[in-house]
Every structure is written in C-alpha cells, then in structure tokens.
Design a protein around this motif. Sequence first.
Motif, PDB file in Angstrom:
ATOM      1  N   ALA A  13      -0.967   6.353 -26.594  1.00  0.00           N
ATOM      2  CA  ALA A  13      -2.395   6.548 -26.260  1.00  0.00           C
ATOM      3  C   ALA A  13      -2.725   4.984 -26.172  1.00  0.00           C
ATOM      4  N   MET A  14      -2.472   4.349 -26.352  1.00  0.00           N
ATOM      5  CA  MET A  14      -3.092   2.732 -25.752  1.00  0.00           C
ATOM      6  C   MET A  14      -2.472   2.399 -24.182  1.00  0.00           C
ATOM      7  N   THR A  15      -1.619   2.845 -23.892  1.00  0.00           N
ATOM      8  CA  THR A  15      -1.071   2.685 -22.332  1.00  0.00           C
ATOM      9  C   THR A  15      -2.317   3.186 -21.387  1.00  0.00           C
ATOM     10  N   HIS A  16      -2.817   4.304 -22.366  1.00  0.00           N
ATOM     11  CA  HIS A  16      -3.853   4.882 -21.081  1.00  0.00           C
ATOM     12  C   HIS A  16      -5.281   4.241 -21.623  1.00  0.00           C
ATOM     13  N   ILE A  17      -5.773   4.251 -22.806  1.00  0.00           N
ATOM     14  CA  ILE A  17      -6.867   3.632 -22.869  1.00  0.00           C
ATOM     15  C   ILE A  17      -6.827   2.461 -22.372  1.00  0.00           C
ATOM     16  N   LEU A  18      -5.782   1.439 -22.220  1.00  0.00           N
ATOM     17  CA  LEU A  18      -5.669  -0.125 -21.148  1.00  0.00           C
ATOM     18  C   LEU A  18      -5.427  -0.277 -19.758  1.00  0.00           C
ATOM     19  N   LEU A  19      -5.087   1.193 -19.309  1.00  0.00           N
ATOM     20  CA  LEU A  19      -4.538   0.692 -17.789  1.00  0.00           C
ATOM     21  C   LEU A  19      -6.067   0.830 -17.112  1.00  0.00           C
ATOM     22  N   PRO A  20      -7.397   1.235 -17.394  1.00  0.00           N
ATOM     23  CA  PRO A  20      -7.960   0.659 -16.215  1.00  0.00           C
ATOM     24  C   PRO A  20      -8.708  -0.567 -16.474  1.00  0.00           C
ATOM     25  N   PHE A  21      -7.538  -1.830 -17.683  1.00  0.00           N
ATOM     26  CA  PHE A  21      -7.931  -2.370 -17.468  1.00  0.00           C
ATOM     27  C   PHE A  21      -7.608  -3.493 -16.766  1.00  0.00           C
ATOM     28  N   MET A  22      -6.497  -2.683 -16.620  1.00  0.00           N
ATOM     29  CA  MET A  22      -4.994  -3.471 -15.267  1.00  0.00           C
ATOM     30  C   MET A  22      -5.612  -3.235 -14.091  1.00  0.00           C
ATOM     31  N   ILE A  23      -6.228  -2.156 -13.751  1.00  0.00           N
ATOM     32  CA  ILE A  23      -6.416  -1.149 -11.980  1.00  0.00           C
ATOM     33  C   ILE A  23      -7.111  -1.953 -12.690  1.00  0.00           C
ATOM     34  N   LEU A  24      -8.337  -2.188 -12.674  1.00  0.00           N
ATOM     35  CA  LEU A  24      -9.424  -3.215 -12.239  1.00  0.00           C
ATOM     36  C   LEU A  24      -9.517  -4.197 -12.129  1.00  0.00           C
ATOM     37  N   PRO A  25      -9.261  -4.903 -12.503  1.00  0.00           N
ATOM     38  CA  PRO A  25      -8.503  -6.981 -11.842  1.00  0.00           C
ATOM     39  C   PRO A  25      -7.055  -6.213 -11.141  1.00  0.00           C
ATOM     40  N   LEU A  26      -6.395  -5.371 -10.356  1.00  0.00           N
ATOM     41  CA  LEU A  26      -5.299  -5.303  -9.377  1.00  0.00           C
ATOM     42  C   LEU A  26      -6.142  -5.216  -8.596  1.00  0.00           C
ATOM     43  N   TYR A  27      -6.707  -3.993  -8.670  1.00  0.00           N
ATOM     44  CA  TYR A  27      -7.240  -3.396  -7.718  1.00  0.00           C
ATOM     45  C   TYR A  27      -8.409  -4.900  -6.504  1.00  0.00           C
ATOM     46  N   SER A  28      -9.413  -5.251  -7.694  1.00  0.00           N
ATOM     47  CA  SER A  28      -9.889  -6.584  -7.082  1.00  0.00           C
ATOM     48  C   SER A  28      -9.278  -7.348  -6.516  1.00  0.00           C
ATOM     49  N   VAL A  29      -7.947  -7.585  -6.355  1.00  0.00           N
ATOM     50  CA  VAL A  29      -6.770  -8.650  -6.115  1.00  0.00           C
ATOM     51  C   VAL A  29      -6.296  -7.927  -5.061  1.00  0.00           C
ATOM     52  N   MET A  30      -5.756  -6.650  -4.945  1.00  0.00           N
ATOM     53  CA  MET A  30      -5.146  -5.983  -3.931  1.00  0.00           C
ATOM     54  C   MET A  30      -6.226  -5.805  -2.596  1.00  0.00           C
ATOM     55  N   LYS A  31      -7.314  -5.498  -2.719  1.00  0.00           N
ATOM     56  CA  LYS A  31      -8.184  -5.434  -1.903  1.00  0.00           C
ATOM     57  C   LYS A  31      -8.186  -6.287  -0.979  1.00  0.00           C
ATOM     58  N   THR A  32      -8.604  -7.849  -0.917  1.00  0.00           N
ATOM     59  CA  THR A  32      -8.484  -9.030  -0.560  1.00  0.00           C
ATOM     60  C   THR A  32      -7.254  -9.479   0.133  1.00  0.00           C
ATOM     61  N   ILE A  33      -6.139  -9.055  -0.290  1.00  0.00           N
ATOM     62  CA  ILE A  33      -4.660  -9.008   0.864  1.00  0.00           C
ATOM     63  C   ILE A  33      -4.852  -8.563   2.282  1.00  0.00           C
ATOM     64  N   PRO A  34      -4.832  -9.297   3.384  1.00  0.00           N
ATOM     65  CA  PRO A  34      -5.057  -8.773   4.572  1.00  0.00           C
ATOM     66  C   PRO A  34      -3.411  -7.797   5.148  1.00  0.00           C
ATOM     67  N   PRO A  35      -3.674  -6.657   5.259  1.00  0.00           N
ATOM     68  CA  PRO A  35      -2.551  -6.177   6.034  1.00  0.00           C
ATOM     69  C   PRO A  35      -1.852  -6.660   6.906  1.00  0.00           C
ATOM     70  N   TYR A  36      -2.280  -7.777   7.761  1.00  0.00           N
ATOM     71  CA  TYR A  36      -1.406  -7.690   8.863  1.00  0.00           C
ATOM     72  C   TYR A  36      -0.060  -8.987   8.556  1.00  0.00           C
ATOM     73  N   TYR A  37      -0.122  -9.333   6.626  1.00  0.00           N
ATOM     74  CA  TYR A  37       1.031  -9.763   7.072  1.00  0.00           C
ATOM     75  C   TYR A  37       1.916  -8.614   6.671  1.00  0.00           C
ATOM     76  N   VAL A  38       1.964  -7.341   5.628  1.00  0.00           N
ATOM     77  CA  VAL A  38       2.625  -7.154   6.075  1.00  0.00           C
ATOM     78  C   VAL A  38       3.907  -6.772   6.944  1.00  0.00           C
ATOM     79  N   ARG A  39       2.501  -6.539   8.064  1.00  0.00           N
ATOM     80  CA  ARG A  39       2.542  -5.816   9.537  1.00  0.00           C
ATOM     81  C   ARG A  39       3.424  -7.128  10.356  1.00  0.00           C
TER      82      ARG A  39
END
Lengths: 283, 543
Positions: free
Chosen positions: B416-442
């Motif tokens: 239950a707590m994983t479900h409840i707290l999951l958005p608090f992990m996804i939101l900061p992760l997503y905002s960091v990942m959004k800024t990672i430029p794709p061309y490094y991986v390419r």
Amino acid sequence: MELPPYATLGQKVWHYTFLVICGLIFFFLIAPILIIIPLSFNAENFFTFTPGMLALEADAYSLKHYEDFFTNPSWQSAMWNSIKIAPVATLLSVSLGTLAAVGLSQPHVPFRRAIMAILISPMIVPLIISAAGMYFFYSRIGMQGTYWGVVLAHAALGIPFVIITVTATLVGFDNSLTRASANLGADPVRTFFKVQMPLILPGVISGGLFAFITSFDEVVVVLFVGSAGQKTLPWQMFIGLREQISPTILAVATILVVISIGLLTTVEILRRRSERLRGMSPG
Amino acid sequence: MSSADMQQTDGPMLAADGTPLKKSLSRALRAQKIRALLLIAPLLLFIVITFIAPIADMLFRSVQNDIVSETLPRTVVELDRWEGGDAPDEQTFTALAKDLAVATELKTHTRLGSRLNYETTGVSSLFRKSGRKVDEVGEVYQDQFEDLNEAWEEPATWVGLMADPDWISGQANAEGAGSPFLISPVAQQALPETARMYSQFATVIQTEDADNPAQEKPWAIVYQALYEDLSGGADAAAFYDGDLVALITEAQGAVGGFETQPVREFFLDEIDEDWADPQIWGTIEAFSSPYTAGYFLSAIDFQLTPDGVSLRPDDERVYGTLFWRTFKMSMIIMVSCILLGYPISFLLSNLPLRTSNLLLILVLLPFWTSLLVRTSAWKALLQNEGVINDLLVWSGLISDAGRLALINNQTGTIIAMTHILLPFMILPLYSVMKTIPPYYVRAAKSLGASNWTAFWRVYFPQSVPGIGAGCILVFILAIGYYITPAIVGGTDGIFISNRIAYHISSSLNWGLAAALGTILLVVVLLLYYIYDRIVGIDNVSLG
C-alpha cells in the motif's frame, strides 16, 4: 520511443517487454483507485465482486451505499465539518501565503533561506510529529478540541504548498510591470491587485487547491487536535476502516475520487494557462 | 566628461534631492528590505505560533520532568542525604507522609504513581495504596493534643495560631472559600513545620473544596507537624501573646510524655512493605530533578536505574526493533519505488509531449486522490476475501484454503505504501529525465556501445540526481507514516509513528511520545538538510 526499422529481434522483444512492464506499473498505479468505483455500487455488504456483479446482473448493483452516506447522520455531520473547516483554512493559508510569497520574491530579502526553511517545514515534518506537538501545545492554551484549533493547524499545513506554487509563478514575473504601474501613478496596493495579482492568479489558485486538498484529506492532525465535534470525513473513514468495515466507505471514496479528478483538471488547466501567460512553452 | 572626472571635480555623485547617491541608494535598498520583511512577517508569525511553538513544546516535554519535585517537594530534599542500600530514615518518611497527604487531597499522587510506573513497575499501585492510608499518619498525636486541651479541636484556635491577622479580619464575613489564605510570619518563625503544613492544608481546602479554612479542622498530619515542632525544644510560646501562650506552653510541657508512632514503621508495617525496597526510593531520587534524560533513554531501550544507565531487559526492548523496522521498511518501500518509478519516468520522458502528458495523468490522479481513499482501496483489495485473493483462487493459482495473507502484516504495509508514495518518486525523476539530452545516448551508440552500455554508462549517471531527490522525498515521507500502517499494518507492520500515537492517546506517556517524536524529527531534519543541499527546497515542484 519508437523502434528503429533496423532493430534486431532481441531489441524488439525487449522493447515490447518494456512497454508491457510499464503498462503493468500504470495498472498498479491506477487500478486500485478505479476498482473501488464499481465496488461501491455493490448491492451486498461485501468488499469484493459478487458473482452477480461479474455477470452484470442489474440487481447485483445498487445505490444503497450512497443512500447510506447521504442519510446517515454521522457521515453527514462529518461531511459538513469538512466543508466548514477546509475553506476557512484554505483562505487563511492563501491570503497569508500569497503576501509572504510576494515578499520573498523581491530582490534582497535578508535571511531568505532561513525564512523559506521555516515556512516549508510543515510539509517536511512528519504529520504525526506535527500532530503531537500541536496536541500538547494547543491543550496548554486551551485550543485543543476547538474548531479554530483545527482550522489554524490545517492552515499551517497548507502554507508550504501556497508558498511553493506562488513563488514558482513569481519567478517568471517581469518586475518592470510594477515599476511601469507605479510610474503611471498607481499606489502599491492598486499595483498589486491590478497588475501583479491577475498575472500570478493561476499560481495562487493552484496553491489554494493544494491547501484545500491538504486540509480536506488531512486526518492525523485532526485526530489529535480536534474533538468529536470536529470529526471530518477522513476521520470518519479512518474510524470506519479500523472498526466496522462498511462499504459506505467505498461510496465516499468514489465521491472523493470524482472531486480529485475535478481538482486535478483545474490545476492542469491553470498551469498551462499560467505558462502561456508568462510566454513559456506549454508543457 | 566621464563620471570619474565628474566625481573628481564635484565630489560624490548626488541624487535628484541633493543627497549623495550612495546614501540614497542604500536607503532605498533598506526600504526595500523592510518592505519585503513586512510582507513576510504576518505569515512568519503565524507559522511560529501555530507550528514552530508546538514543535518546541514537544521538544521541551521530552526532557521536562517536574512532576516528582512538584508533588514530593519535602521528600526530594530529604532524599539528598540518602545513600542507598536500605530504606531511608524516619525524617524522609515523615516528609513523604506530608507530601503524600497533600498530593492525595489534590489527587496528584496517582499521576505521579503512573509516571514512575513507567520506570519501575508497581509504583502506581503502591502510591494508590499509600494514598488511601496516609491520612492516618498523625492521628495518634491529634488524639493526644485534643485530650490535652479541647481548644485543639477548634478551627478558630488554629486560625489564631497560624493565619495572618489581616487575613482573619478580611475572612470574618467571607462567603465560601474567601480570599487566599495568608500565613502569619510569627507562626513561620515559632512553628515552621506546622506553618508550612497548615498553609498547604488551608490552600487545598480553599481551592479543592471551596470551603473556608477558618471553619475546618486541620488534617491529622498537621498535628504530626505540630508535635515535631514542639518536641524540637525551641520556645514557641515566646512568639505569641494572650491565651495562646498558655495553650502552647501547656502542649510543650506535655509532648515529652506523648505516645509516639514512628512514621517509618507505619509505612512499612501498615501500608506496604514495598516501601522498604530501595529500588522504589532509587526511582524517586533518580527522577527528582526537573529535567530528565529518562524519556530519551526509554526511547532507545535503556533505563535510568538507581545504579545508573543500563539496557532494559530483553523482553522490554521494543523501540530498537521498532526504529529498525521503520528504517528497514522505509528502505524497502523506497527501493520498490525506484524499481517501479524508473521505467515509468523513462517512458514518460522519451514519449512525445502530448502522449506523455496524457499518461502523466495516470500518475497525478493517485497523487491527488485522498490518502484514505487509496488506503481503503488496498484494504478492499488485499483482504482475505478481497479482490486479489478471489482472483487468484478463481484462476486456480492458489487453493481456496491457501488464500494469501496480504493484509495486517508487513506485506500489506509495503504494497500500500509503495503505491501511495510512487508518484513522489516519479515526479522528480521525470523532471530530471526530461532535461537529459537524447544525443549523448545516440553518440554512445554510434561509438559502438551496446544498448545496455549506453544506458548504464551514459544515461543512468545523468538520471542519478533525480533518483537522489526522489529517494530522499519518499524516505522522509515513509518513515513518518501513520495512517496506512495503522490500517493495513496489523501488529508487525506498524511504524514508530503508530507507537507515538499510542503513547499520546492510549498510554498517556506524553514524555516518551515526545522523546520518540524528537528522535524521528532529528532524522527527518537531517534528511531534509541533505535534500536542501542536493536539490534545493526552492526547486520542489508539485506536478
């Protein structure tokens, strides 16, 4: 996330496995919330699907749990208490919070970091600790178990959200607008209401919605600071879940989910509008 | 002409009103600072009163301990002489009898008893028992004084001896309790013990019973004090005049022949032999100072005994386990959140904006849904007769008899707590990942890296700040959780918060609750500080 045409079989397999994994995680996130909606129309007093429900028989569904919510006096008084407490707490946090956020966004604020840390602290300190402290302190000054005690406690909990959203909106605020307004002869109060406020309004409203939902959903602090006379909806649900499990809780939960969807939509619309107003790319 | 030249010729630069520009600027700056602070002040004041003061109160309560020294003031002083080993002397027992006589009337002896019972079991019942019998102490002297002269039975005699003349004249026509009792300075010199005892008696009569002390006969313990004063040998009669001289002289002459009753024996023989137990006395002494580390020691499974600090016996150690469990489960929840949140954030940040915004709603809806709603959903799903077990039985994966125990244990709390707290992990992760430029991986791939190497060596390190932010956020939230563990945790899935709540509302051991809360608070603030260093509290985004 598109697969290049030259992808190997292994890459294809991995790609689709990944999508399935993500799908399952999304399912894990959303299914528990959606599943209570059909369960709340259960004609029986069960927390699970009856064979009749699975066969989509009409008489296996009923509105009786909703009826119970709207007729049962303890649920009704809980609902009214929530309605009486949350807006007042929201109003307090929004008015004080917006004022302070405007102050914090000015250049050259002494001790800005320390002040910010204090104002954000109600969000960081675990609720049980806030609740314990407030219980001890409010009983000392005779506010434990009073309506205003709960309202003040909830306002304090909502303030960090207002501060965060409003200062975030003010980051993109062009200060030459207020100077222009002053130059044209408006006093600071008029400038605030006519120039600054309309531009930061989306941030203020979404901060307010956060503060509202904080108070509306809050249960730990009200359990300690409130008395039976301030029993709110979440409190009543908490009792229901601990003591006798009645499916009425699921009906209440469904109603609350609908409210959350409404609030979420409003906040999203406001966020996009605010970004458009400030000339940022929609995102 | 350049400005440097102008300064040389005309002195400092001037503002429009003729003041030097530097001064004028600093004045404007100061005005700006003051204006900003004035805007912030109301909220700061509000938070300090409604939030910071309560937290400070809690910190204070975790060390505050004036109940022993307030309830047993005389005993605490006498105990200073006690060196342990055996039960203390007669004088200490007399002091205890006097303190207890007052405490019993004020009903504070039971509170003290339950406080000390946290430290040594059995004190509570001992105090209750003593409270019922302590009013007999001194009766033997009361009878003998009254036999000696009937005047000792009269409340008026006592008031004449003890009260301030001004108070007596004001009290003559008073209704009910009258004005607060004033002890006479003469009595304080002539009969110090009696005066102290009598003025406590008078105050209790006034405040507790709302009666007039001038119409009440003193408690037996006051006669005990009188006996002590008179047998002490000082010439009490010299301080008084009129009838009182004869009364006191007569009494002073007689006390030598009085039948005596040692208080120590009375306590040991008549009340409870437990009073001979040095452990009881050691506990009283150990907690006699107004501040104590006792609650903190209890909170980490130690105890303050007469012999110093020691570890509690095995079967009484609960908090170490509980802190460890809270930590362990928060870690498990945090790791589950990373495992579930990372793929989702990765997917969201690599999809076209329109699609990802749509999918983000699936993350934000749980975030916005009431905690109670989500907890009730899990309660419905995880029950023995709930949806998940029904589904598993129906699909034949488990037999009807072998339904899984998913709730009221650690599994339930973690799910239950994983479900409840999951958005608090996804939101900061997503905002960091959004800024990672794709061309490094390419670039990595075009240089020959396999998919895995490109991800692990190039993409993953860039997403670490997001993981850090999400982890601290989830961990901070998890270790303070109360509601979800209380509902789905059963007995072995509860957290330290549940214990704090229990001590506030059920066991009423507020000091211990405050100490546990303080420890939790310190941990959280430490993490908050780290979070502020890494992410910056200004950068918290809300969806």
